[in-house]
Write an enzyme that holds these catalytic residues in place. Structure first.
Site, PDB file in Angstrom:
ATOM      1  N   ARG A   1      -2.242  40.003  90.757  1.00 20.46           N
ATOM      2  CA  ARG A   1      -2.049  39.055  91.839  1.00 20.46           C
ATOM      3  C   ARG A   1      -3.336  38.286  92.144  1.00 20.46           C
ATOM      4  O   ARG A   1      -4.426  38.710  91.743  1.00 20.46           O
ATOM      5  CB  ARG A   1      -1.634  39.805  93.109  1.00 20.46           C
ATOM      6  CG  ARG A   1      -0.393  40.672  92.984  1.00 20.46           C
ATOM      7  CD  ARG A   1      -0.443  41.777  94.014  1.00 20.46           C
ATOM      8  NE  ARG A   1       0.851  42.409  94.239  1.00 20.46           N
ATOM      9  CZ  ARG A   1       1.347  43.404  93.516  1.00 20.46           C
ATOM     10  NH1 ARG A   1       0.655  43.903  92.497  1.00 20.46           N
ATOM     11  NH2 ARG A   1       2.524  43.919  93.822  1.00 20.46           N
TER      12      ARG A   1
ATOM     13  N   GLY B   1       7.033  54.986 102.029  1.00 18.90           N
ATOM     14  CA  GLY B   1       7.061  54.704 100.599  1.00 18.90           C
ATOM     15  C   GLY B   1       8.448  54.539 100.018  1.00 18.90           C
ATOM     16  O   GLY B   1       8.616  54.550  98.804  1.00 18.90           O
TER      17      GLY B   1
ATOM     18  N   ASP C   1      -1.077  38.388  98.066  1.00 18.28           N
ATOM     19  CA  ASP C   1      -0.731  39.533  97.229  1.00 18.28           C
ATOM     20  C   ASP C   1       0.670  39.401  96.646  1.00 18.28           C
ATOM     21  O   ASP C   1       1.083  40.242  95.836  1.00 18.28           O
ATOM     22  CB  ASP C   1      -0.849  40.842  98.029  1.00 18.28           C
ATOM     23  CG  ASP C   1       0.021  40.851  99.267  1.00 18.28           C
ATOM     24  OD1 ASP C   1      -0.197  39.998 100.138  1.00 18.28           O
ATOM     25  OD2 ASP C   1       0.921  41.713  99.368  1.00 18.28           O
TER      26      ASP C   1
ATOM     27  N   LYS D   1       9.769  49.978  93.259  1.00 18.61           N
ATOM     28  CA  LYS D   1       9.817  49.709  94.691  1.00 18.61           C
ATOM     29  C   LYS D   1      10.628  50.832  95.321  1.00 18.61           C
ATOM     30  O   LYS D   1      11.784  51.052  94.944  1.00 18.61           O
ATOM     31  CB  LYS D   1      10.460  48.344  94.940  1.00 18.61           C
ATOM     32  CG  LYS D   1      10.230  47.754  96.318  1.00 18.61           C
ATOM     33  CD  LYS D   1      10.753  46.321  96.334  1.00 18.61           C
ATOM     34  CE  LYS D   1      10.457  45.630  97.655  1.00 18.61           C
ATOM     35  NZ  LYS D   1      10.928  44.213  97.640  1.00 18.61           N
TER      36      LYS D   1
END
Length: 466
Positions: A187, A127, A258, A114
């Site tokens: 997911r 990002g 998701d 992440k």
């Protein structure tokens, strides 16, 4: 010895093929300051022997782990966000960095990032992840694990030396890259993408992959039977996760499709909250204007999300009654949540189960008393641990006292439950933990809180380090 000889790397996800991911590169950062390493779970995968420099190389510079992916994979998926379908999702600030096996139980595990840079799915975003976001995720996963929730683990946090602009916290704010340890990143939205594209062959391949590596309970020769068993098991696991959230007083905040994975493991923490007092309408996300994902609506939302997964499996039905089988699993979801909820409440209270109906009655009475008395949520579990009769004056606690008759402690006392109070993470506490980090780079309160949470984790498990 930097990497244990027992380390068991994998690259299983790559076998699905390029329709499931994009090969990407990690961002290059101007700085790497190690802020957190999850040593207990590092031992579970054989990486606890890494030096800090080696740790930074793999989890800050994101150099490949030997035997796993040579380049990261940004996963492709779609999803319903606040029940509006979005076909433009995917890993926009993270990727699947590596896979390996748990050395204790053999499960296939993922390292997902992440804040590791832009991907084809970033759209207009940078990002990146804020350091505060990484700190919040560590706190959430640590306390959830302590309170019995099946959750991802915040494996590593490295500050990366960039100034970020955000509209939901004072800016410029510090940047970081987080590495999450999870049991799958497949997911509901992964299945949704191929249903949207009308690609039944890809759904079939994804189902076979998921059953082989994550849901062995669904092993079956005939594909419709495999789909039915798979869906039933996913429903069971997601019901358990939802019940664990409710017993922990946790509000995820963004229950989009998701953000629900097939293994029933809670992950991806943004605007999460813990309840100060029991309030079914309590909402975590400031942008959840309709309280769609309020605390009390979480089981209902999980069921809605599971129905979307069921729809994705219908192309595999052939001439069978698959639709009826899927509907049967959905109809049974509420009962699964209720049964798991009673089990979780008794576990939190440190009591041995007696009988399903009686256990459910006790859990219901306890939550009714929480609601009517407005007692502090976590403090009440702490005070009544082990069936202790407390002098809570509100009349709603009288039925709880009566219902406790005949229940036995599941384990002996632990010093934590004789201490000053429970480990909590209300929003005010989280902000107070962040303030000295932001103002003077003082991490003392953060580490003290993690130590308190670790004591709670051991206490709930009778002192066993598991």
């Amino acid at each position: 010895m930097p990497i244990s000889p027992g380390f068991r790397p994998a690259r299983t996800h790559a076998a699905l093929g390029g329709e499931f991911f994009d090969v990407v590169e990690a961002a290059r950062f101007p700085q790497h300051i190690l802020r957190h390493r999850e040593q207990r779970w590092a031992a579970r995968v054989g990486l606890d022997g890494l030096s800090d420099a080696e740790w930074i190389a793999h989890f800050g510079r994101l150099e490949p782990l030997p035997g796993s992916f040579e380049q990261p994979l940004a996963l492709r998926y779609h999803g319903h966000q606040f029940r509006h379908y979005n076909p433009d999702l995917g890993d926009g600030r993270g990727f699947l960095f590596a896979q390996m096996h748990d050395l204790e139980d053999g499960r296939l595990l993922d390292f997902g990032t992440k804040g590791s840079g832009q991907t084809p799915w970033s759209r207009t975003a940078d990002g990146r992840l804020t350091l505060k976001g990484g700190v919040r995720e560590i706190l959430a996963t640590r306390l959830l694990e302590a309170l019995g929730v099946n959750t991802s683990k915040s494996f590593s946090l490295i500050e990366t030396g960039e100034d970020l602009q955000r509209n939901d916290e004072p800016s410029p704010t510090r940047s970081a890259v987080l590495v999450r340890l999870s049991h799958s990143h497949i997911r509901i939205g992964t299945f949704q993408r191929f249903a949207y594209l009308g690609d039944a062959a890809a759904i079939s391949a994804l189902l076979a992959h998921a059953v082989r590596h994550y849901i062995p309970e669904a092993t079956a020769e005939a594909e419709p039977e495999r789909a039915a068993l798979f869906f039933a098991e996913v429903c069971r696991r997601v019901a358990r996760m939802g019940a664990q959230w409710m017993a922990a007083g946790f509000v995820h905040g963004v229950l989009n499709t998701d953000n629900i994975n097939i293994t029933g493991e809670s992950f991806d923490y943004g605007p999460w909250r813990f309840l100060p007092t029991y309030d079914p309408k309590f909402t975590a996300a400031y942008f959840d204007y309709g309280s769609l994902y309020a605390f009390g609506r979480q089981p209902e939302t999980l069921l809605w999300n599971l129905a979307r997964l069921g729809g994705c499996l219908l192309p595999l039905a052939g001439e069978t009654d698959l639709k009826a089988r899927l509907e049967e699993s959905l109809h049974g979801f509420g009962g699964l949540v209720q049964a798991e909820f009673a089990r979780c409440v008794l576990w939190r209270l440190g009591l041995k189960p007696i009988e399903a109906e009686r256990d459910a009655a006790l859990s219901g009475l306890f939550f009714t008393a929480l609601l009517e008395s407005e007692a502090p949520f976590e403090r009440a579990f702490f005070d009544w641990r082990g069936g202790r009769i407390r002098d809570y004056p509100h009349a709603a606690w009288a039925p709880v006292r009566a219902a406790l008759a005949g229940y036995e402690r599941a384990a002996g006392d632990h010093p934590h439950f004789e201490g000053p109070g429970p480990a909590t993470l209300l929003i005010e506490e989280v902000e107070a933990l962040w303030a000295p980090i932001a103002e003077s780079d003082d991490w003392g309160a953060f580490h003290a809180k993690l130590a308190q949470i670790e004591m709670a984790r051991l206490a709930y498990r009778g002192g066993a380090d598991t």
